[in-house]
Design an enzyme around this catalytic site. Structure first.
Site, PDB file in Angstrom:
ATOM      1  CB  ILE A 112       5.055  -6.569   7.356  1.00  0.00           C
ATOM      2  CG1 ILE A 112       4.530  -6.542   8.434  1.00  0.00           C
ATOM      3  CG2 ILE A 112       6.461  -6.545   7.377  1.00  0.00           C
ATOM      4  CD1 ILE A 112       4.335  -4.577   9.499  1.00  0.00           C
ATOM      5  CD  GLU A 113       3.026  -3.043   1.532  1.00  0.00           C
ATOM      6  OE1 GLU A 113       3.404  -2.800  -0.199  1.00  0.00           O
ATOM      7  OE2 GLU A 113       1.652  -2.633   1.610  1.00  0.00           O
ATOM      8  N   GLY A 114       8.386  -4.266   4.009  1.00  0.00           N
ATOM      9  CA  GLY A 114       9.490  -5.084   3.855  1.00  0.00           C
ATOM     10  C   GLY A 114      10.853  -5.519   5.247  1.00  0.00           C
TER      11      GLY A 114
ATOM     12  CG  MET B 150      -1.721  -1.321   0.735  1.00  0.00           C
ATOM     13  SD  MET B 150      -2.900  -0.979   2.587  1.00  0.00           S
ATOM     14  CE  MET B 150      -3.784  -2.602   2.650  1.00  0.00           C
TER      15      MET B 150
END
Length: 450
Positions: free
Chosen positions: A177-179, A1
């Site tokens: 959580i994208e990293g 997002m």
């Protein structure tokens, strides 16, 4: 997002085409829930006009279109003074608004009444951690447990002199959580569950993974600890909504198999995460008629389906109340009850070769071959099959019960209670022998499996 920092504020504008349903408390067992992320003013990042810039959170709670609102984001876990950083774009941010002394934690206490208004309208309001541009992650489980206590004290049922939303008590946490890495997140969730055990209100834990299965950051986490809902982002990936018609790309079936066979919480709900307009994501946006058709089909095909998640509030309102239209489509299909479709496809035959597009019944699912294959259907990416629907006989009617499941943390074991759906199936398995591996069967034999 997408994480944004937009700094404009507008007065409210009139609502049109309101969904006028009665106010009812959020129910995680329903099939028609709509989740709307709020906090990042995604519309403001892509438009110069000011008509639909992000409004206060209470603005999006005035009708029954939305059931859950994750507040996005706590984008930095450990900022100045070791405290997290909360950024809500044009509403509150650490650059333009007051922060608690010695920290970058924004003081948004004036939003307390807005949040409580949403809760009084039957919505749940959670705090979302992460985002595409977030500085997140833990060095070990101990740090994650300490951070869970911090989040509990700042936003949930704990106490602190630095509560960003004042006296408002949020309803849970969402992990977008994208990293980084997966280290510590299972311990974090377990600690939140432990702190919530015995509380006077229900607290929810949700996650927002990408649609490729398993997710790179939450894949191992959701196998270890129970989540209440998974808001799968079916956009910005090849498995997004734009490729729904390509059976090998569309992965909802894999997520349903995970929900029913692997998840520590067997009553977890899976959501279709969708962009709320063409400017809300790079790929994955569909006109409302297309999204409604897909959502209704998934609702009828998979018992884990929980509803639709939209990114985000500002985009949905600018796009002719996209949130309201998908809510109406889901409500029309029914908020409770699931009927298992019959296993109408021929039974899978071991050793037989199938061409792409062939359909078989196996293990309680109808499968479609992605290409030529003689493999046994499974959720493995190299099996050559995609699950397109569950199948069985009879109907399932969910009832709301307190279902307990156990999660384990490094130093102790705690049991938390989650309100979720319990299903009872009526089938035709009586008197039929169970399938046995290694046994040879001839045409006409019947077995039970899955």
């Amino acid at each position: 997002m997408v994480f944004l920092r937009t700094l404009t504020h507008l007065s409210l504008f009139a609502l049109e085409s309101m969904y006028l349903g009665h106010v009812a408390a959020y129910d995680n067992s329903y099939y028609d829930n709509v989740v709307l992320y709020w906090g990042q003013d995604s519309y403001g990042a892509t438009h110069t006009d000011t008509a639909y810039l992000q409004q206060p959170i209470s603005y999006y709670c005035q009708d029954g279109a939305v059931d859950a609102i994750p507040v996005a984001f706590v984008d930095t876990f450990f900022g100045t003074g070791g405290m997290p950083v909360l950024n809500l774009a044009n509403t509150y941010n650490p650059t333009d608004n007051a922060t608690f002394s010695g920290t970058e934690l924004t003081n948004c206490s004036s939003l307390a009444s807005d949040i409580e208004y949403c809760q009084s309208r039957g919505k749940i309001v959670t705090i979302s951690l992460g985002g595409a541009g977030g500085s997140t992650g833990f060095t070990d489980d101990a740090q994650a447990q300490t951070f869970a206590q911090t989040i509990w004290d700042l936003f949930l049922g704990g106490s602190s002199t630095m509560r960003p939303f004042g006296g408002a008590v949020l309803d849970g946490v969402d992990l977008d959580i994208e990293g980084g890495a997966s280290t510590g997140y299972a311990a974090f969730v377990t600690e939140i569950r432990s702190l919530a055990s015995g509380a006077s209100k229900q607290y929810y834990v949700t996650g927002a993974p990408q649609c490729p299965f398993p997710d790179a950051y939450l894949g191992s986490v959701i196998n270890q600890v129970g989540f209440d809902a998974i808001y799968v982002q079916f956009y910005n990936n090849v498995c997004g909504l734009q490729n729904y018609d390509v059976v090998s790309d569309w992965s909802f079936g894999v997520w349903d198999i995970w929900a029913q066979q692997t998840s520590p919480n067997p009553n977890v709900k899976i959501y279709i995460g969708a962009p709320a307009s063409s400017t809300a994501a790079g790929t994955g946006y569909l006109p409302i008629g297309n999204l409604s058709s897909i959502a209704v089909q998934m609702r009828k095909s998979f018992p884990s389906f929980g509803g639709v998640m939209l990114w985000d509030a500002s985009q949905a309102y600018a796009n002719n109340r996209y949130d309201l239209m998908i809510k109406n489509a889901l409500v029309a299909t029914g908020s409770t009850g699931f009927i298992y479709p019959p296993c109408s496809a021929p039974a899978f035959v071991s050793g037989q070769a199938y061409t792409g597009g062939s359909q078989v019944s196996y293990g309680g699912y109808i499968w479609e071959a992605d290409y030529w294959t003689d493999s046994t259907p499974s959720s493995s990416s190299n099996s050559g099959w995609s699950a397109i629907s569950v199948c069985e006989g009879g109907s399932v009617t969910p009832t709301t019960t307190a279902t307990s499941y156990t999660t384990t943390k490094p130093t102790s074991t705690s049991t938390s209670s989650a309100t979720s759906a319990t299903t009872t199936a009526t089938g035709t398995c009586s008197g039929v022998a169970a399938w046995q591996s290694g046994v040879t069967y001839t045409a006409g034999d019947e077995v039970t499996y899955g």
